[in-house]
Enzyme design. Structure first.
Site, PDB file in Angstrom:
ATOM      1  CG  LEU A  29     -10.505  21.705   2.701  1.00  0.00           C
ATOM      2  CD1 LEU A  29      -8.961  21.839   2.041  1.00  0.00           C
ATOM      3  CD2 LEU A  29     -10.179  22.668   4.013  1.00  0.00           C
ATOM      4  CB  SER A  30     -16.579  22.011  -0.853  1.00  0.00           C
ATOM      5  OG  SER A  30     -16.056  21.213  -1.556  1.00  0.00           O
ATOM      6  CE  LYS A  81     -17.158  13.811  -6.697  1.00  0.00           C
ATOM      7  NZ  LYS A  81     -15.830  14.122  -7.182  1.00  0.00           N
ATOM      8  CG  ASP A 117     -14.175  16.005  -9.950  1.00  0.00           C
ATOM      9  OD1 ASP A 117     -14.076  16.932  -9.233  1.00  0.00           O
ATOM     10  OD2 ASP A 117     -15.023  15.168  -9.919  1.00  0.00           O
ATOM     11  N   GLY A 142      -4.218   4.317 -11.634  1.00  0.00           N
ATOM     12  CA  GLY A 142      -5.383   4.403 -10.934  1.00  0.00           C
ATOM     13  C   GLY A 142      -6.812   4.359 -12.013  1.00  0.00           C
ATOM     14  CB  ALA A 146      -9.931  10.826  -8.991  1.00  0.00           C
ATOM     15  CB  THR A 168      -8.679  -3.993 -10.014  1.00  0.00           C
ATOM     16  OG1 THR A 168      -8.489  -3.991  -8.659  1.00  0.00           O
ATOM     17  CG2 THR A 168      -9.707  -5.294 -10.351  1.00  0.00           C
ATOM     18  CE1 TYR A 240      -8.567  17.102  -1.415  1.00  0.00           C
ATOM     19  CE2 TYR A 240      -7.921  18.007   0.565  1.00  0.00           C
ATOM     20  CZ  TYR A 240      -8.850  17.410  -0.153  1.00  0.00           C
ATOM     21  OH  TYR A 240     -10.099  16.989   0.221  1.00  0.00           O
TER      22      TYR A 240
HETATM   23  P1  ATR Z   1     -11.626   8.104  -6.306  1.00  0.00           P
HETATM   24  O1  ATR Z   1     -12.967   8.370  -6.352  1.00  0.00           O
HETATM   25  O2  ATR Z   1     -10.977   8.927  -5.448  1.00  0.00           O
HETATM   26  O3  ATR Z   1     -10.852   7.817  -7.675  1.00  0.00           O
HETATM   27  P2  ATR Z   1     -11.852   5.044  -5.716  1.00  0.00           P
HETATM   28  O4  ATR Z   1     -12.824   5.041  -6.909  1.00  0.00           O
HETATM   29  O5  ATR Z   1     -11.889   4.416  -4.584  1.00  0.00           O
HETATM   30  O6  ATR Z   1     -11.335   6.545  -5.371  1.00  0.00           O
HETATM   31  O7  ATR Z   1     -10.373   4.527  -6.595  1.00  0.00           O
HETATM   32  C1  ATR Z   1      -9.158   4.243  -5.962  1.00  0.00           C
HETATM   33  C2  ATR Z   1      -8.152   3.939  -6.788  1.00  0.00           C
HETATM   34  O8  ATR Z   1      -7.071   3.651  -6.007  1.00  0.00           O
HETATM   35  C3  ATR Z   1      -8.222   2.758  -7.730  1.00  0.00           C
HETATM   36  O9  ATR Z   1      -7.577   2.698  -8.841  1.00  0.00           O
HETATM   37  C4  ATR Z   1      -7.728   1.399  -6.806  1.00  0.00           C
HETATM   38  O10 ATR Z   1      -7.387   0.618  -7.419  1.00  0.00           O
HETATM   39  P3  ATR Z   1      -8.414  -0.735  -7.446  1.00  0.00           P
HETATM   40  O11 ATR Z   1      -9.332  -0.521  -8.581  1.00  0.00           O
HETATM   41  O12 ATR Z   1      -7.529  -1.893  -7.898  1.00  0.00           O
HETATM   42  O13 ATR Z   1      -9.052  -0.882  -6.069  1.00  0.00           O
HETATM   43  C5  ATR Z   1      -6.580   2.323  -6.217  1.00  0.00           C
HETATM   44  N1  ATR Z   1      -5.823   1.704  -4.924  1.00  0.00           N
HETATM   45  C6  ATR Z   1      -6.309   1.997  -3.761  1.00  0.00           C
HETATM   46  N2  ATR Z   1      -5.574   1.374  -2.819  1.00  0.00           N
HETATM   47  C7  ATR Z   1      -4.459   0.870  -3.555  1.00  0.00           C
HETATM   48  C8  ATR Z   1      -3.255  -0.104  -3.256  1.00  0.00           C
HETATM   49  N3  ATR Z   1      -3.041  -0.242  -2.019  1.00  0.00           N
HETATM   50  N4  ATR Z   1      -2.510  -0.259  -4.469  1.00  0.00           N
HETATM   51  C9  ATR Z   1      -2.760   0.212  -5.469  1.00  0.00           C
HETATM   52  N5  ATR Z   1      -3.974   0.695  -5.912  1.00  0.00           N
HETATM   53  C10 ATR Z   1      -4.584   1.088  -4.847  1.00  0.00           C
END
Ligand code: ATR
Length: 294
Positions: A29-30, A81, A117, A142, A146, A168, A240
Site C-alpha cells: 500500500l506504500s 530491512k 516503524d 512476538g 516488528a 520461541t 492490518y
Molecule cells: P515481522 O517482521 O512481521 O515481525 P517475523 O520476524 O517473521 O515477522 O516474526 C513473526 C512473529 O510471529 C514471531 O514472533 C513468531 O514467533 P517465533 O519467533 O516463535 O517464530 C510469531 N509467530 C508466527 N507464527 C506463530 C504461531 N503460529 N504461533 C505463535 N507465534 C507465531
C-alpha cells in the site's frame, strides 16, 4: 477532473521519484499512501513499487541504481530491512540499534537509513487511544522485526516495564534487551501479568489474512488470551489485514480499548514523507487512502 485520491499524478521530466522495494511487492500500500500525500501537498513527486528479489546482490544493485538515477527516497519492506541497514552509508541511531532500515533518504548520493516503524507505532496509539507510554506497563507478544521496533520505541518513550513473550523463548530475550533496564523476557504471561498491563501488543503474524494458524485453530496460537483483558487497557494488533483480527475482536468483547494495525502503517509512511520532503505529512488524507484500500 480531480485525480483519484492516491492515484499517481502523471510523472514528467521534472518529477522527483521515490518508491518502495521488497519481495513480493505488488500488494504494498506504500505507493498509494505516498502518492496520496504528494497529491495533497501539491508537489511533483511520484512513488512506485519495485520488486527486488532477495539474494544475488540485487539489493546492493538497487541501491546503486538509486544513487545513479537520483531516486530521492526508498521505503524498504520485507525481506530487505536488515540487508539495507548494512548497505547504506549512514544510519540514524534507531535504525542502527535495530539493525533495520525501512526508509532510505538520498542526500546527494549519500544514502541515509532510517526506521520509522517505532515512531509510527507510537503515533498510531496516540491518535487512536491517546496512549502515552510514559510510566506504563507494556506486554509485547512476538519477537520478530516488528516487535523489535515496538519494544525499543516503548522503552525510549519512557515505559516503566516492557515484557516480551514469544513462542520461541530465546528470541524474546534478545528483543527484551533492546528495552534496556525496563525490558524482560517472560516465558509465558500469567493472568496477573496480563491484568496489570496498561498496553498489550500483538506483534506476531497469528491472525494475518492469508497466513494459516500453526495449530488447528487461530485461538490456539494466541500466547496471551484476550479473555483476560479488561476495560482500561489498550490492546493493539500490528496486523492490518484483516482490519479487525480475531484477537482484537475478542479483546473488544473483554472491554479493552482496541487499536488495529492500519494506523502504524499510515504513520510510519507519514514519517517517511517528512524525512524525504521536509514537509508535514497530510496524515488525514493518507488515512483516507488507506481505509479506502484496506
Ligand atoms: P515481522 O517482521 O512481521 O515481525 P517475523 O520476524 O517473521 O515477522 O516474526 C513473526 C512473529 O510471529 C514471531 O514472533 C513468531 O514467533 P517465533 O519467533 O516463535 O517464530 C510469531 N509467530 C508466527 N507464527 C506463530 C504461531 N503460529 N504461533 C505463535 N507465534 C507465531
Amino acid at each position: 477532473m480531480a485525480r483519484e485520491l492516491g492515484a499517481p499524478r502523471s510523472p514528467d521530466a521534472r518529477s522527483t521519484v521515490v518508491g518502495v522495494i521488497g519481495s513480493p511487492i505488488r500488494q504494498s500500500l506504500s505507493p498509494l499512501l505516498h502518492n496520496a500525500a504528494f497529491g495533497a501537498l501539491g508537489v511533483n513527486w511520484v512513488s512506485l513499487a519495485f520488486e527486488v528479489v532477495p539474494g544475488q546482490g540485487q539489493v546492493a544493485a538497487a541501491l546503486g541504481g538509486m544513487r545513479s538515477l537520483g531516486v530521492a527516497g526508498l521505503s524498504v519492506t520485507m525481506p530487505h530491512k536488515a540487508e539495507v541497514a548494512a548497505l547504506v552509508d549512514t544510519c540514524t541511531e534507531v535504525a542502527a540499534r535495530l539493525g533495520s532500515v525501512n526508509c532510505i533518504i538520498n542526500e546527494g548520493g549519500q544514502l541515509r537509513g532510517a526506521n520509522t516503524d517505532g515512531d509510527g507505532f507510537l503515533a498510531s496509539l496516540r491518535r487512536a487511544a491517546e496512549f502515552d507510554p510514559t510510566g506504563k506497563r507494556c506486554l509485547v507478544v512476538g519477537a520478530g522485526g516488528a516487535a523489535r521496533a515496538v519494544v525499543y520505541a516503548l522503552a525510549q518513550a519512557g515505559a516503566a516495564d516492557v515484557a516480551v513473550v514469544n513462542r520461541t523463548a530465546p528470541k524474546a530475550e534478545d528483543v527484551a534487551a533492546l528495552a534496556g533496564s525496563v525490558g524482560r523476557a517472560v516465558p509465558s504471561a500469567d493472568a496477573a501479568q496480563i491484568a496489570q498491563a496498561d498496553l498489550v501488543v500483538n506483534a506476531t503474524s497469528v491472525g494475518m489474512a492469508g497466513v494459516g494458524p500453526g495449530t488447528a485453530s487461530v485461538a490456539d496460537d494466541w500466547l496471551v488470551s484476550p479473555a483476560l483483558f479488561h476495560a482500561g487497557q489498550v490492546v493493539t494488533d500490528l496486523i492490518y489485514a484483516p482490519r479487525v483480527t480475531p484477537w482484537l475482536e475478542a479483546a473488544r468483547d473483554s472491554g479493552a480499548t482496541t487499536v488495529g494495525g492500519l494506523g502504524m502503517l499510515v504513520h510510519q509512511a507519514a514519517a517517511q514523507i517528512t524525512l524525504w520532503t521536509g514537509l508535514v505529512a497530510p496524515v488525514d488524507v493518507m488515512w483516507q487512502a488507506a481505509t479506502q484500500a484496506a
